[in-house]
Design a protein around this motif. Structure first.
Motif, short mmCIF file in Angstrom:
data_model
loop_
_atom_site.label_atom_id
_atom_site.label_comp_id
_atom_site.label_asym_id
_atom_site.label_seq_id
_atom_site.Cartn_x
_atom_site.Cartn_y
_atom_site.Cartn_z
N ARG A 59 61.88 -102.30 -35.48
CA ARG A 59 63.50 -102.26 -35.37
C ARG A 59 63.79 -102.35 -33.82
NH1 ARG A 59 66.70 -97.83 -38.44
NH2 ARG A 59 66.66 -99.28 -40.00
N THR A 62 63.22 -105.98 -32.58
CA THR A 62 64.35 -106.77 -33.03
C THR A 62 65.52 -106.57 -32.19
OG1 THR A 62 63.42 -106.98 -35.30
CG2 THR A 62 65.84 -107.37 -35.05
N SER A 63 65.72 -105.40 -32.09
CA SER A 63 67.00 -104.88 -31.42
C SER A 63 66.98 -105.54 -29.57
CB SER A 63 67.36 -103.55 -31.26
OG SER A 63 68.43 -103.03 -30.25
#
Length: 118
Positions: A59, A62-63
């Protein structure tokens, strides 16, 4: 003599500030990236409690990738806008030169007709 060097160094520091402001005043890029980078530069905190960043978890990775993508897109957009502005300026210069050339040709034709009448 020390007074002269103090004055020249003060002038140099003042000039360096003026030089930094000169590109913006001379038609430099007017895209303000400070608001874009501050709103997207700090990724949200990691949901797993990790340090965040590209190596933390999927996560966070991806951020981080999204933030880099947005920054790259903003830089590309600013570059394209700047080049577009330059092209518009060149087109204006070409139209002006074309008009002046037509006027010069017209004057030349009129003068040639006058010379032929004599």
């Amino acid at each position: 003599m020390p007074r002269l060097s103090a004055t020249s160094s003060a002038t140099a520091s003042e000039n360096s500030g003026d030089e930094a402001a000169a590109p913006a005043a001379a038609g430099g890029s007017s895209v303000d990236t400070t608001t874009t980078t501050t709103s997207t530069s700090a990724p949200p905190p990691c949901p797993t409690g990790g340090p965040g960043g590209p190596r933390c978890c999927s996560r966070c990775s991806t951020s981080y990738a999204r933030i880099l993508f947005n920054k790259t897109k903003a830089a590309e957009t600013a570059t394209i806008a700047e080049v577009g502005h330059e092209v518009a300026q060149l087109e204006e210069m070409l139209r002006d030169a074309q008009m002046r050339l037509r006027l010069a040709v017209d004057v030349s034709k009129e003068n040639e007709a006058r010379r032929g009448a004599v």
